[in-house]
Design a protein around this motif. Structure first.
Motif, PDB file in Angstrom:
ATOM      1  N   GLY A  63       0.810  -1.211   0.000  1.00 47.92           N
ATOM      2  CA  GLY A  63       0.000   0.000   0.000  1.00 47.92           C
ATOM      3  C   GLY A  63       0.843   1.260   0.000  1.00 47.92           C
ATOM      4  O   GLY A  63       1.769   1.413  -0.796  1.00 47.92           O
ATOM      5  N   SER A  64       0.532   2.172   0.917  1.00 48.81           N
ATOM      6  CA  SER A  64       1.293   3.421   1.029  1.00 48.81           C
ATOM      7  C   SER A  64       2.170   3.426   2.279  1.00 48.81           C
ATOM      8  O   SER A  64       2.539   4.486   2.790  1.00 48.81           O
ATOM      9  CB  SER A  64       0.338   4.624   1.053  1.00 48.81           C
ATOM     10  N   ALA A  65       2.508   2.218   2.766  1.00 50.11           N
ATOM     11  CA  ALA A  65       3.329   2.118   3.978  1.00 50.11           C
ATOM     12  C   ALA A  65       4.806   2.307   3.649  1.00 50.11           C
ATOM     13  O   ALA A  65       5.271   1.938   2.579  1.00 50.11           O
ATOM     14  CB  ALA A  65       3.118   0.748   4.628  1.00 50.11           C
ATOM     15  N   GLY A  66       5.534   2.875   4.607  1.00 49.98           N
ATOM     16  CA  GLY A  66       6.982   3.013   4.478  1.00 49.98           C
ATOM     17  C   GLY A  66       7.407   4.346   3.903  1.00 49.98           C
ATOM     18  O   GLY A  66       6.611   5.065   3.282  1.00 49.98           O
ATOM     19  N   ASN A  67       8.667   4.688   4.093  1.00 51.28           N
ATOM     20  CA  ASN A  67       9.226   5.925   3.562  1.00 51.28           C
ATOM     21  C   ASN A  67      10.740   5.831   3.454  1.00 51.28           C
ATOM     22  O   ASN A  67      11.378   5.007   4.123  1.00 51.28           O
ATOM     23  CB  ASN A  67       8.802   7.135   4.406  1.00 51.28           C
ATOM     24  N   ASP A  87       1.878   9.353   2.537  1.00 50.01           N
ATOM     25  CA  ASP A  87       0.897   8.421   1.967  1.00 50.01           C
ATOM     26  C   ASP A  87       1.195   8.023   0.525  1.00 50.01           C
ATOM     27  O   ASP A  87       0.294   7.657  -0.219  1.00 50.01           O
ATOM     28  CB  ASP A  87      -0.518   8.992   2.063  1.00 50.01           C
ATOM     29  N   ALA A  88       2.462   8.079   0.122  1.00 48.01           N
ATOM     30  CA  ALA A  88       2.847   7.667  -1.230  1.00 48.01           C
ATOM     31  C   ALA A  88       3.125   6.167  -1.266  1.00 48.01           C
ATOM     32  O   ALA A  88       3.624   5.599  -0.290  1.00 48.01           O
ATOM     33  CB  ALA A  88       4.089   8.432  -1.687  1.00 48.01           C
ATOM     34  N   CYS A  89       2.803   5.536  -2.379  1.00 53.43           N
ATOM     35  CA  CYS A  89       3.154   4.129  -2.578  1.00 53.43           C
ATOM     36  C   CYS A  89       4.600   4.059  -3.037  1.00 53.43           C
ATOM     37  O   CYS A  89       4.967   4.679  -4.047  1.00 53.43           O
ATOM     38  CB  CYS A  89       2.231   3.504  -3.623  1.00 53.43           C
ATOM     39  N   SER A 122      10.241   0.591   6.674  1.00 53.77           N
ATOM     40  CA  SER A 122       9.222  -0.257   6.050  1.00 53.77           C
ATOM     41  C   SER A 122       8.349  -0.884   7.126  1.00 53.77           C
ATOM     42  O   SER A 122       8.640  -0.764   8.317  1.00 53.77           O
ATOM     43  CB  SER A 122       9.881  -1.354   5.208  1.00 53.77           C
ATOM     44  N   HIS A 123       7.288  -1.566   6.693  1.00 52.51           N
ATOM     45  CA  HIS A 123       6.436  -2.324   7.605  1.00 52.51           C
ATOM     46  C   HIS A 123       6.633  -3.807   7.333  1.00 52.51           C
ATOM     47  O   HIS A 123       5.672  -4.565   7.217  1.00 52.51           O
ATOM     48  CB  HIS A 123       4.970  -1.927   7.427  1.00 52.51           C
ATOM     49  N   ALA A 124       7.902  -4.221   7.206  1.00 47.42           N
ATOM     50  CA  ALA A 124       8.274  -5.586   6.829  1.00 47.42           C
ATOM     51  C   ALA A 124       7.550  -6.624   7.690  1.00 47.42           C
ATOM     52  O   ALA A 124       7.574  -6.566   8.921  1.00 47.42           O
ATOM     53  CB  ALA A 124       9.786  -5.756   6.949  1.00 47.42           C
ATOM     54  N   LEU A 183       5.098  -1.513  14.106  1.00 46.71           N
ATOM     55  CA  LEU A 183       5.147  -0.633  12.937  1.00 46.71           C
ATOM     56  C   LEU A 183       6.180  -1.074  11.907  1.00 46.71           C
ATOM     57  O   LEU A 183       5.872  -1.158  10.725  1.00 46.71           O
ATOM     58  CB  LEU A 183       5.409   0.809  13.368  1.00 46.71           C
ATOM     59  N   GLY A 184       7.407  -1.315  12.339  1.00 43.71           N
ATOM     60  CA  GLY A 184       8.411  -1.748  11.385  1.00 43.71           C
ATOM     61  C   GLY A 184       9.779  -1.166  11.657  1.00 43.71           C
ATOM     62  O   GLY A 184       9.959  -0.306  12.524  1.00 43.71           O
ATOM     63  N   PRO A 185      10.788  -1.625  10.891  1.00 40.90           N
ATOM     64  CA  PRO A 185      12.169  -1.190  11.101  1.00 40.90           C
ATOM     65  C   PRO A 185      12.454   0.186  10.505  1.00 40.90           C
ATOM     66  O   PRO A 185      11.862   0.575   9.494  1.00 40.90           O
ATOM     67  CB  PRO A 185      12.977  -2.266  10.366  1.00 40.90           C
ATOM     68  N   VAL A 186      13.368   0.901  11.138  1.00 37.05           N
ATOM     69  CA  VAL A 186      13.921   2.144  10.606  1.00 37.05           C
ATOM     70  C   VAL A 186      15.432   1.933  10.573  1.00 37.05           C
ATOM     71  O   VAL A 186      16.064   1.756  11.616  1.00 37.05           O
ATOM     72  CB  VAL A 186      13.580   3.365  11.487  1.00 37.05           C
ATOM     73  N   ILE A 187      16.007   1.938   9.372  1.00 32.95           N
ATOM     74  CA  ILE A 187      17.425   1.625   9.191  1.00 32.95           C
ATOM     75  C   ILE A 187      18.120   2.781   8.498  1.00 32.95           C
ATOM     76  O   ILE A 187      17.589   3.343   7.532  1.00 32.95           O
ATOM     77  CB  ILE A 187      17.603   0.350   8.341  1.00 32.95           C
TER      78      ILE A 187
END
Length: 212
Positions: free
Chosen positions: A26-30, A45-47, A94-96, A160-164
């Protein structure tokens, strides 16, 4: 050092690759990258699989939105990482799936979400601490991550997910992928595998100039 145009392309190529392989949905992650006069960051909210280089947001060193679409709501988190780690040139969040599942099932320890079970985990990722759950965009999260930014290569946001972060967008993405695969191994193998020995970890640290 890469030009702004090259960094925009690298952000889009990385986002497309992560999306195509299911590391984000979806639009998850940055994704962001450091510039001499500020940062680039994917729009809110970008894919990540459909990014336009021209639409990637540019933010000044003062945190002002300069161009592109509206910056991701996690801008403050990215900014605090850059401010507290001069070596960080890019950040990937990401929301891995396996990593989020790990936080739901129970991480190994708060200071290290996974034990050191493979050499490449030690070499490419290192120890990743857990940040307790806060709502997306919460200011407290940016403060907690900033305090760790110079000590580790990333953190895991609970649920939520990792931030690397790393010296390039590609390297940060590769480290995130290695961490996700390690979580997948840990969750699949029963009984749980034993960590590498202290001697094995010290050897990796010495030979490859890494830090667990």
């Amino acid at each position: 050092m890469s030009t702004e145009s090259e960094l925009r392309e690298e952000i889009c190529d990385t986002g497309k690759s992560l999306y195509a392989r299911g590391y984000c949905v979806g639009s998850a992650g940055n994704i962001s990258a450091r510039l001499e006069d500020g940062w680039l960051i994917t729009p809110t909210d970008a894919c990540l699989g459909r990014l336009d280089p021209a639409a990637v947001a540019k933010v000044s060193s003062a945190g002002e939105w300069v161009s592109g679409d509206r910056p991701s709501k996690t801008l403050a988190l990215h900014r605090r990482i850059y401010e507290n780690n001069a070596q960080a040139q890019a950040v990937v969040h990401s929301h891995a799936t396996a990593l989020v599942a790990l936080t739901l099932a129970g991480c190994w320890r708060e200071e290290a979400i996974l034990p050191p079970i493979t050499p490449y985990q030690v070499m490419k990722v290192g120890r990743i601490p857990l940040i307790p759950y806060r709502r997306p965009g919460a200011a407290e999260v940016a403060d907690e991550v900033a305090a760790l930014a110079a000590q580790v290569r990333g953190v895991m946001l609970e649920r939520l997910g990792p931030v690397i972060w790393d010296t390039s967008v590609s390297k940060a993405s590769f480290a995130m992928e290695e961490l996700e695969e390690t979580a997948r191994l840990w969750l699949q193998v029963q009984p749980r595998p034993a960590p590498l020995s202290e001697a094995a970890i010290r050897e990796l640290e010495t030979i490859f100039n890494v830090r667990w």
